[in-house]
Motif scaffolding. Sequence first.
Motif, mmCIF file in Angstrom:
data_model
loop_
_atom_site.group_PDB
_atom_site.id
_atom_site.type_symbol
_atom_site.label_atom_id
_atom_site.label_comp_id
_atom_site.label_asym_id
_atom_site.label_seq_id
_atom_site.Cartn_x
_atom_site.Cartn_y
_atom_site.Cartn_z
ATOM 1 N N SER A 1 -11.550 33.442 2.784
ATOM 2 C CA SER A 1 -10.786 32.823 3.885
ATOM 3 C C SER A 1 -11.348 33.172 5.256
ATOM 4 N N PHE A 2 -12.161 34.222 5.350
ATOM 5 C CA PHE A 2 -12.623 34.649 6.671
ATOM 6 C C PHE A 2 -14.135 34.528 6.796
ATOM 7 N N ASN A 3 -14.573 33.806 7.821
ATOM 8 C CA ASN A 3 -15.999 33.648 8.034
ATOM 9 C C ASN A 3 -16.530 34.819 8.851
ATOM 10 N N THR B 1 0.372 39.763 15.530
ATOM 11 C CA THR B 1 -0.811 40.512 15.120
ATOM 12 C C THR B 1 -1.897 39.579 14.612
ATOM 13 N N PHE B 2 -3.153 40.012 14.740
ATOM 14 C CA PHE B 2 -4.264 39.201 14.262
ATOM 15 C C PHE B 2 -4.847 39.753 12.958
ATOM 16 N N SER B 3 -4.247 40.838 12.457
ATOM 17 C CA SER B 3 -4.832 41.479 11.277
ATOM 18 C C SER B 3 -4.824 40.556 10.060
ATOM 19 N N LYS B 4 -3.736 39.806 9.903
ATOM 20 C CA LYS B 4 -3.625 38.944 8.719
ATOM 21 C C LYS B 4 -4.500 37.704 8.886
ATOM 22 N N LEU B 5 -4.704 37.302 10.154
ATOM 23 C CA LEU B 5 -5.484 36.090 10.420
ATOM 24 C C LEU B 5 -6.966 36.352 10.267
ATOM 25 N N LEU B 6 -7.397 37.496 10.806
ATOM 26 C CA LEU B 6 -8.824 37.797 10.766
ATOM 27 C C LEU B 6 -9.057 38.767 9.624
ATOM 28 N N LEU B 7 -9.127 40.038 9.940
ATOM 29 C CA LEU B 7 -9.324 41.046 8.903
ATOM 30 C C LEU B 7 -8.300 42.148 9.100
ATOM 31 N N PRO B 8 -7.739 42.673 8.004
ATOM 32 C CA PRO B 8 -6.807 43.797 8.168
ATOM 33 C C PRO B 8 -7.476 44.963 8.889
ATOM 34 N N SER B 9 -8.807 45.030 8.773
ATOM 35 C CA SER B 9 -9.509 46.173 9.366
ATOM 36 C C SER B 9 -9.776 45.966 10.852
ATOM 37 N N LYS C 1 -8.265 26.828 8.120
ATOM 38 C CA LYS C 1 -9.044 27.100 6.918
ATOM 39 C C LYS C 1 -8.221 27.939 5.925
ATOM 40 N N SER C 2 -7.593 29.009 6.436
ATOM 41 C CA SER C 2 -6.815 29.876 5.547
ATOM 42 C C SER C 2 -5.677 29.076 4.912
ATOM 43 N N ARG C 3 -4.962 28.309 5.748
ATOM 44 C CA ARG C 3 -3.851 27.517 5.209
ATOM 45 C C ARG C 3 -4.346 26.643 4.068
ATOM 46 N N LYS C 4 -5.461 25.952 4.317
ATOM 47 C CA LYS C 4 -6.005 25.032 3.309
ATOM 48 C C LYS C 4 -6.295 25.821 2.036
ATOM 49 N N LEU C 5 -7.032 26.922 2.189
ATOM 50 C CA LEU C 5 -7.417 27.709 1.021
ATOM 51 C C LEU C 5 -6.188 28.148 0.229
#
Lengths: 433, 433
Positions: free
Chosen positions: A105-107, A278-286, A336-340
């Motif tokens: 899900s994340f590029n 928060t952006f952790s779930k959208l991008l990367l938890p890290s 993209k994430s939603r679609k996936l």
Amino acid sequence: MKNRKLYMQIYDYYKDLIESGKMPEGTRLPSIRRCAEERNVSKTTVETAYMCLCDDGYILPKNQSGYYVSNRGNLTKKQEIKDEKLNQKTEILYDFASSGVDAESFNMDIWRRYVKSALRHNERLLFYGDPQGEYDLRCEIARYARETRNCVCTEENIVIGAGVQTLLNILCPLIKNKKTVCFDDLSYRQGTAIFKDYGFKVNGDRETSNIIYTSPSYSTRWGDVMGVQERFDLTEFARQNGKLIIEDDYGSEFRYFNRPTPSLQGLDGGENTVYLGTFSKLLLPSIRISFMILPQSLTNSYKKKKDLYNQTVSKVDQIALCSYIRDGHLNSQIRKSRKLYSQKSKTLTDLLIENFGNQVKVLRTNSPLYVRCRFEVNCTTEDFCRKAEANGILLIQTNSNTTFPEIAFDLATVGQKNLENSVKILKNVVRNG
Amino acid sequence: MKNRKLYMQIYDYYKDLIESGKMPEGTRLPSIRRCAEERNVSKTTVETAYMCLCDDGYILPKNQSGYYVSNRGNLTKKQEIKDEKLNQKTEILYDFASSGVDAESFNMDIWRRYVKSALRHNERLLFYGDPQGEYDLRCEIARYARETRNCVCTEENIVIGAGVQTLLNILCPLIKNKKTVCFDDLSYRQGTAIFKDYGFKVNGDRETSNIIYTSPSYSTRWGDVMGVQERFDLTEFARQNGKLIIEDDYGSEFRYFNRPTPSLQGLDGGENTVYLGTFSKLLLPSIRISFMILPQSLTNSYKKKKDLYNQTVSKVDQIALCSYIRDGHLNSQIRKSRKLYSQKSKTLTDLLIENFGNQVKVLRTNSPLYVRCRFEVNCTTEDFCRKAEANGILLIQTNSNTTFPEIAFDLATVGQKNLENSVKILKNVVRNG
């Protein structure tokens, strides 16, 4: 070729230890570095071996430093079932019980590019940043919150921090005068803990509280959403009774596909609500970047103190995220994430019906991150999940007080290609009672 | 060529506004992006213009988002003298009053390389990290603290966080039973604020406190160091009276050139001292990575709660720093900074003696970050600094109750090549009384 042999040796070595139960759940593998030193091989070789063990579900880096023999997702659950687990060693093949981010899900390449270019802002990186967060990023976030969540705010109301807790550490002292906070979800220990640290009373009763901490986009784990009427009532109730709302909008980006629901912050004109995102779930938890939107009154009291609190997010990440959003990558990332996740959720639903027919009833969820269903077989939810787990499949128990087992699948960590296989295993579990 | 013309236009435009006083101290310039849009030029063009304005001391990004007409370093000082400043507009040419990092002292390219390779650990970045900090990094930090500061610790005692305040947010709840904290330096508002937020009483009296917050490597701003005997006495005093020591070892890397002094944590065997260290001054202020070393007793109580506190440092930075230290870059970075600052401190000292002869008395400092001296001229320290400031030179007032002005130079932000010029200006200040 040599390398391949080497890492296969390491792979088999641990595979055997784990399968034989010699390395029980939760055992930590030696760090890549140590393992490399002990076996006198390159770190890359060890890393490759560990990656394979990850892919095959033997070990997990999740929530841990280094790698651990695959464990059972969330802690509390783990403790409950630890005892009966002890003499029952099966490695988890498919973990539908713990959240994270789907690798697809994340590029990473795009994000990498932005971090690299942020690292070129030498002049800017030589100085401490604005304690409130970089101005440019706050502008982008304010715009983002206005456009996607109809929040009422300017960059002046935005405070950036490394995670929601860091922001609560700034917020709590600002609202010390309020003594009691009501958490709609008291099981959110990382939230309640901070308030307790500052001496707040934490309860589950809105009537007797000065603060209402709520996650309207996430009122249950599998995506039940607070309806518009309920939101109006809540903001109304809060205003009339002088209660402050803290809206933790975690996960909102994965809700409201067809029918967007306004944020509480937007509904009450941003006067009586602190909004947390928060952006952790959208991008990367890290990647640790969160933000809060303060009402003007709190913005003013924050300004008086802001120089007392250092910014916690590295400037590089802030600069990178700013351009990343500005260039539209955040929005396409969300799409993209939603679609996936929608695809995965559809695939899994179809597979369940195809394999279980009348035996399964798929229940409505508002989140593509989860599939919920009831299996019309004669056993308790606990037994069902235990059997599934014994066969290497981790499930979420959604409801234990039902005649038929009700469970949920978290779609984050199991890849599209593995869904079919996991359902087949589940079919055997049911068939063999 | 076209670009050069463009950015020179922008440069001159602001230079004039600032010199004419139309843009007073503290005025914010439009963000690079907005300026680029308004003038319909590329962001790079604007950035170049702003960089030149920075280099020539007209504007500063320091402690702010975006760029501001150069201001007067630390806030408190600024407020004191705001009034008489209002009708006295001079841009600061050389700022010896505010700290930061010398552009020459940090090799950004190396750090860039490590961040880039950290960004390749896809698998690892997909999951939340260890709340305590990545295991590998904690090992490196523990080794670093043992070797350079003779601390008594293992990776188990290390907690990583985005800045000292984030760590205090974890520490304070762990030591709630203690009610009073003594700050040797009460002017360290960012430290006292956190303790006050948690309801601690903050004072300057060790006798009546349960906690002693001290910076032995930094007991005065210009590098006076707590001697060994004094350290022994302090740890002894603390142990006998059951007081906890919090040793904020900020800046220790730039002390003890010839005669290393052991850390308090090491002296008391790590049983009664919480050690705080940060990498912001060593690397970049904009890289937010600090750590604390907990005594075993507190380590145990922390472990019980650790899952309640998310890690605040992005995993990318942790992975990068880990390899950076492991490959020896941190140590060479320290050597390099020491060398640079020592050179600057020597250069400035020589220049002062060369230009002022008997009129100047250079005072001993233990830090290469500062040069301290007394000017044997007939005016107060305040007047001296005010005159210097009127001529574009910012100085630190070290002592106001002396017959002769006593001041200090912070060497962080003024480059080696500008030292001579700044001393010449200072000479005129003195000559013209």
